[in-house]
Design a protein around this motif. Structure first.
Motif, PDB file in Angstrom:
ATOM      1  N   SER A 102      84.018 123.368 -15.484  1.00  0.00           N
ATOM      2  CA  SER A 102      84.900 122.301 -15.952  1.00  0.00           C
ATOM      3  C   SER A 102      85.917 122.842 -16.943  1.00  0.00           C
ATOM      4  O   SER A 102      85.690 123.866 -17.612  1.00  0.00           O
ATOM      5  CB  SER A 102      84.099 121.178 -16.610  1.00  0.00           C
ATOM      6  N   GLU A 103      87.039 122.140 -17.023  1.00  0.00           N
ATOM      7  CA  GLU A 103      87.999 122.377 -18.095  1.00  0.00           C
ATOM      8  C   GLU A 103      87.556 121.557 -19.302  1.00  0.00           C
ATOM      9  O   GLU A 103      86.703 120.683 -19.180  1.00  0.00           O
ATOM     10  CB  GLU A 103      89.395 121.923 -17.659  1.00  0.00           C
TER      11      GLU A 103
ATOM     12  N   GLY B 218      87.199 117.896 -19.056  1.00  0.00           N
ATOM     13  CA  GLY B 218      87.418 117.613 -17.644  1.00  0.00           C
ATOM     14  C   GLY B 218      86.117 117.293 -16.944  1.00  0.00           C
ATOM     15  O   GLY B 218      85.059 117.272 -17.541  1.00  0.00           O
ATOM     16  N   ASN B 219      86.215 117.019 -15.668  1.00  0.00           N
ATOM     17  CA  ASN B 219      85.033 116.713 -14.872  1.00  0.00           C
ATOM     18  C   ASN B 219      84.483 117.987 -14.230  1.00  0.00           C
ATOM     19  O   ASN B 219      85.188 118.969 -14.063  1.00  0.00           O
ATOM     20  CB  ASN B 219      85.375 115.686 -13.803  1.00  0.00           C
ATOM     21  N   LEU B 220      83.208 117.922 -13.883  1.00  0.00           N
ATOM     22  CA  LEU B 220      82.569 119.075 -13.263  1.00  0.00           C
ATOM     23  C   LEU B 220      83.037 119.242 -11.820  1.00  0.00           C
ATOM     24  O   LEU B 220      83.139 118.271 -11.078  1.00  0.00           O
ATOM     25  CB  LEU B 220      81.053 118.915 -13.271  1.00  0.00           C
TER      26      LEU B 220
ATOM     27  N   PHE C  45      81.774 121.304  -8.487  1.00  0.00           N
ATOM     28  CA  PHE C  45      80.584 121.992  -7.994  1.00  0.00           C
ATOM     29  C   PHE C  45      80.904 122.910  -6.820  1.00  0.00           C
ATOM     30  O   PHE C  45      81.773 122.604  -5.988  1.00  0.00           O
ATOM     31  CB  PHE C  45      79.540 120.971  -7.516  1.00  0.00           C
TER      32      PHE C  45
END
Lengths: 113, 111
Positions: B93-94, B97-99, B101
């Protein structure tokens, strides 16, 4: 110590039907997430919420809706089920933003026929 | 366009030996990396993480190495045990930010 609980575990829907996938967490986490996992693929973010009353779209939001009226609950709604929505759905929660590990439920396996 | 890639769908290792799972990423703005472990019919569980300011993080039998210049990270499991057999997901992630995968690597540890 329930963590993240998802219901139902399995469901078969007919095309065009609607349903709500339930998710509740008892860890008082602010952040909650809905992912879908298609066979042989990684998890893709559908919607997320940073707190009660606040939701936002993820990578694949089309065909889904969410609400977050309480800290504990984050239901995912499918209005008009389509075969492309056949997948395993995971709900997750975390205390903070992305640098906090997310805790996942055991998933809902959904088939649209 | 995959930002997080796990190019080995599967890996088989003998019990007691080292398991090395690899992950590559393309987004240089990623600053936090995690590994999750998933058993069949269960949700992923968090295993270990590393911030981009570090190049190594260790937790018991699990060590994650980060090579920012190569945009590569790896998870080492030593010694491998049959109970480690699962699918391992790399995620990145940033900041805030969101993960994102990867597709996962299925590890089989043979007794």
């Amino acid at each position: 110590n329930a963590g993240v609980t998802q219901t139902p575990k399995f469901r078969i829907l007919k095309i065009g039907q609607s349903m709500t996938l339930q998710c509740t967490q008892d860890m008082n986490h602010n952040y909650m997430y809905w992912y879908r996992q298609d066979p042989g693929m990684g998890l893709k973010l559908i919607y997320y919420s940073v707190g009660a009353g606040i939701t936002d779209k993820g990578e694949v939001p089309n065909g889904y809706n969410v609400s977050r009226s309480t800290t504990e609950d984050f239901p995912l709604r499918l209005e008009l089920a389509a075969p492309s929505q056949t997948s395993v759905y995971f709900c997750a929660s975390s205390y903070g933003a992305s640098n906090q590990p997310q805790h996942f439920g055991d998933g809902t396996r959904l088939s649209i026929l | 366009d995959q930002q997080v890639k796990q190019n080995s769908p599967s890996l088989s290792v003998q019990e007691g030996r080292i398991s090395i799972l690899n992950c590559d990423y393309t987004n240089s703005m990623f600053d936090y990396f995690l590994w999750y472990k998933k058993y069949p019919a269960e949700g992923p569980t968090f295993l270990i993480s590393i911030s981009s300011i570090k190049d190594k993080n260790e937790d018991g039998r699990f060590t994650v190495f980060l090579n920012k210049s190569a945009k590569h990270l790896s998870l080492h499991i030593v010694p491998s045990q049959p109970g480690d057999s699962a699918v391992y997901f790399c995620a990145a992630s940033e900041l805030r930010g969101n993960l994102i995968f990867g597709k996962g690597t299925k590890l089989s540890v043979k007794p």
